[in-house]
Each structure stands twice: as structure tokens, then as C-alpha cells.
Design an enzyme around this catalytic site. Structure first.
Site, PDB file in Angstrom:
ATOM      1  N   ASP A 103      -5.302 -20.218 -13.835  1.00 53.83           N
ATOM      2  CA  ASP A 103      -4.034 -19.513 -13.905  1.00 53.83           C
ATOM      3  C   ASP A 103      -3.293 -19.795 -15.204  1.00 53.83           C
ATOM      4  O   ASP A 103      -2.863 -20.919 -15.436  1.00 53.83           O
ATOM      5  CB  ASP A 103      -3.196 -19.959 -12.703  1.00 53.83           C
ATOM      6  CG  ASP A 103      -1.903 -19.186 -12.570  1.00 53.83           C
ATOM      7  OD1 ASP A 103      -1.747 -18.164 -13.249  1.00 53.83           O
ATOM      8  OD2 ASP A 103      -1.056 -19.613 -11.775  1.00 53.83           O
ATOM      9  N   ASP A 158      -0.284 -12.278 -18.243  1.00 52.04           N
ATOM     10  CA  ASP A 158      -0.731 -13.109 -17.129  1.00 52.04           C
ATOM     11  C   ASP A 158      -2.019 -12.576 -16.515  1.00 52.04           C
ATOM     12  O   ASP A 158      -2.042 -11.501 -15.917  1.00 52.04           O
ATOM     13  CB  ASP A 158       0.365 -13.171 -16.068  1.00 52.04           C
ATOM     14  CG  ASP A 158      -0.011 -14.066 -14.903  1.00 52.04           C
ATOM     15  OD1 ASP A 158      -0.890 -14.926 -15.074  1.00 52.04           O
ATOM     16  OD2 ASP A 158       0.574 -13.907 -13.829  1.00 52.04           O
TER      17      ASP A 158
END
Length: 397
Positions: free
Chosen positions: A90, A278
Site C-alpha cells: 500500500d 494511490d
């Protein structure tokens, strides 16, 4: 995954399992070059309108990843006995946590299906005795205890790595956050400090000489591809066209840069605000007023999909020729085919690939068309138009 940001978890209704990255890349391990390539397979989950995820926030080691819709799950091991874990990589969060073998899974979540960790069976594990707690924007939480242990990634080990042993969670699997250390979860659920900021995994990789720079490059490959690559401490110069243009990171704890404008169907819209790049997000998200402007341009309509929830829908037969162009503050420009903004819903309707949110996020439907080098040491994200190719030319950063 982003910590405390609103996004809808929407993925294509297809499943693909990957062809391997060429052998000369995927087999590379730490050999003093200062980078390690990390390849992954793509797995796309069925589209789910009702699931909303809020994330607060996310050189070269080679290993297999699985794309979990808007996320990438990698196999790593923890402990002296190398207990295998499958964790989400992540860019929007910063902490590494694994699921304890005795953990309580909440909310009908099977949190143990991707591997668990038994700290008592690792002779190198050391408990720090401090509480770990993190909450994501959808209300999902994880709680446990901070500790240190050996972490092994594709045969490359780092020792004394701080991580959290989670004993209660409503998240499906552990997370390997690789964002800024300043975004670490070092407070309890009430905001009280429990531990000081520490060296997270990318920092430790650098300090222990596995990579030269706290940086990583991301290549998601084409929309129908079955594989892609992330490279810690390196960049693949064969995977982009033109030059990588460095954009300054605009926040101290998140990987955001300034988006100057967007050109949609021949009309240009000034933006001039920060955007988060992201890999843990499938779609693109803008503040509601700006999303409404773009929706009006393309004919997308806002509809209610649940109590208090709305989404933009678009005619499945809309003209998807041409591209939408994103222009950034320092001159980088990325073109994204308009086909990326029509997502069949399985019932004759289609979701628009840009949605409204409190925050601005460029997700996978943008990132697939850019080659990105996140350099956390230099506080820059370098961007170029992606080039889909099996060729490779990796160099250390």
C-alpha cells in the site's frame, strides 16, 4: 490503501491470472545493484456497488503479487522460521502489520485465510509491549501489539523490523504500508501516543543496504494485462515514453502532487489542487463540485445506490474514442483513453470511472497509463507516459 479517505471499491467483473515477468527480471535478488524487481499477477474481483472503502493513510526485491481489485497482495515471511504472510502492498499507508494466529476476525471477515503469524514460534521476535491501533475511513479497524522481527522478501531479509502483531481486525488481511514514516499509526484509538515514529520497511531496506534509495517505481501494465511490476530502489527505463518529469510532493505525510488541469472531450478544466497517486484505489475521485463539472461534460448522471450513497452512471454506449489528459504542476502530462471511464455493472448499466469524494485520488484507471517513480528521499514523484512492453532496462535510483 489510503487511511481515512473515502472511495468506492469497484473492480471489473473479470478474473485474470498472470503470465510471469521475463525470467531475467523476476529472478533477480539483492546482488549489490541497489534495487530489487517485484512482479505481480492480476486478480480482478466482481464489481460491488455496495462496498465503500475509506483508507487513511500507504533497491529492488522480486516476488509475486496478486492484484486484489484496487490493491496488490504480496507473499512475504516473518520470523526466524519464515512464517508466510500475504499482505496488501500500500502506497497510501506506512505500517506493516500481520494477523496473529489467535486473532479475532470481526464483521464476518475471514482475516486468517491469507496467512497468520505465531510470534511465540519465532526465536527472533521481540515484543515492544505497546499498543497498536489503526482505523480506516469505512470504520474497519485493527488492534494488536508492536514488536520487532526478521522480515524476508523474496529471499532478502531485514532484521529487527518493527511491525504490529494484530489480534483483532475487521480487515481481510495484513498490510505492508510503504508510505512516509510520518504517516505511521503511532497513537491509540483515542489519539494518545503509544510509540515513537520508527523505520518502516522501505527505510529499513535502505539502512540495511538492500536498496540505495527509499524509492519505488510502479508499472501496472495495460488494462487487460495479467502482470505488472513494482521495483524498490529502481526504475525500468524501457517502460515509459519520453522523459520522467519530477513533480514535487506537496504534503509531508502523503504522496500527493499538484494537478494543474484536466482536458475532457476538448474542454479544459483548471484544478490546481493536490492529488493522491494511490495504487490502492481502482477509480479516480474528485471533490463533488469538480466531479459534477466533469460529469456534465460527458453526460454522466448521479444516482442513488443505497441509503445515503450516490454514484455517477454513464450510458454504456457512450462514445469512448479519444483520451482525457491530466496536466501536472511541473509540466508532466498523461493521456488516459476514455474507455477507462465506462465500467459495465452487469445489469445493463455502467459506472463512470470518475466519482465524487471529499478527497482527490488518481487510482488504477489513471496509474495504468503512467509510469511512476515515487522517491520518498527526494520528496518527488516522477511521471511519464507508460510504454507497454516486455523489454526491460532497470537501473538503481
Amino acid at each position: 490503501m489510503v487511511a481515512i479517505q473515502v472511495l468506492f471499491n469497484i473492480a471489473l467483473a473479470t478474473v485474470a491470472y498472470g503470465a510471469a515477468i521475463p525470467n531475467d527480471i523476476s529472478k533477480r535478488a539483492d546482488d549489490g545493484q541497489g534495487f530489487v524487481a517485484l512482479d505481480f499477477d492480476v486478480l480482478r474481483k466482481p464489481l460491488n456497488l455496495t462496498k465503500a472503502l475509506l483508507h487513511e493513510k500507504r533497491n529492488s526485491i522480486s516476488l509475486s503479487l496478486i492484484n486484489e481489485g484496487p490493491s496488490y497482495a504480496a507473499k512475504v515471511s516473518v520470523g526466524s522460521n519464515k512464517q508466510q504472510q500475504t499482505v496488501i502492498i500500500d502506497t497510501g499507508s506506512s505500517d506493516f502489520w500481520v494477523v496473529d494466529s489467535n486473532a479475532q476476525c470481526e464483521d464476518d471477515v475471514d482475516c486468517k485465510s491469507s496467512g497468520t503469524f505465531n510470534p511465540s514460534s519465532s526465536s527472533s521476535y521481540k515484543s515492544l509491549g505497546s499498543e497498536f491501533a489503526i482505523q480506516y475511513g469505512d470504520g474497519s479497524t485493527s488492534e494488536g501489539t508492536w514488536g520487532k522481527d526478521t522480515v524476508t522478501i523474496n529471499g532478502v531479509s531485514i532484521t529487527g523490523q518493527q511491525l504490529a502483531d494484530v489480534t483483532q481486525t475487521s480487515v481481510e488481511q495484513g498490510i505492508l504500508g510503504i508510505g512516509y514514516a510520518s504517516n505511521e499509526a503511532v497513537t491509540d484509538q483515542y489519539g494518545n501516543p503509544t510509540i515513537q515514529n520508527y523505520d518502516n520497511v522501505p527505510v529499513t531496506l535502505k539502512k540495511q543496504g538492500k536498496i540505495n534509495t527509499n524509492a519505488y517505481s510502479l508499472y501496472l501494465n495495460s488494462p487487460t494485462a495479467e502482470s505488472g511490476t513494482i521495483i524498490f530502489g529502481g526504475v525500468d527505463n524501457a517502460k515509459y515514453s519520453g522523459k520522467l518529469i519530477s513533480e514535487q510532493v506537496t504534503q509531508s505525510n502523503q504522496l500527493t502532487i499538484s494537478l494543474a488541469s484536466i482536458n475532457v472531450k476538448g474542454s479544459s478544466y483548471s484544478f490546481g489542487q493536490d492529488v493522491l497517486l494511490d495504487s490502492g484505489t481502482t477509480l479516480t475521485f474528485f471533490p463533488s463540485d469538480f466531479a459534477a463539472e466533469l460529469a456534465n461534460q460527458v453526460g454522466a448522471e448521479l444516482r442513488q445506490v443505497g441509503e445515503g450513497k450516490t454514484l455517477y452512471f454513464i450510458d454504456c454506449n457512450t462514445d469512448t474514442s479519444g483520451s482525457t489528459t491530466f496536466s501536472f504542476g511541473n509540466g508532466a502530462s498523461i493521456s488516459v483513453p476514455n474507455s477507462e471511464y465506462v465500467y459495465p455493472n452487469g445489469d445493463g448499466t455502467c459506472i463512470w470511472g470518475i466519482q465524487a469524494s471529499r478527497d482527490t485520488i488518481l487510482g488504477d484507471n489513471f496509474l495504468r497509463h503512467a509510469y511512476l517513480l515515487y522517491n520518498l528521499d527526494a520528496n518527488t514523484i516522477s511521471i511519464a507516459q507508460v510504454k507497454y512492453t516486455s523489454s526491460s532496462s532497470i537501473s538503481a535510483v
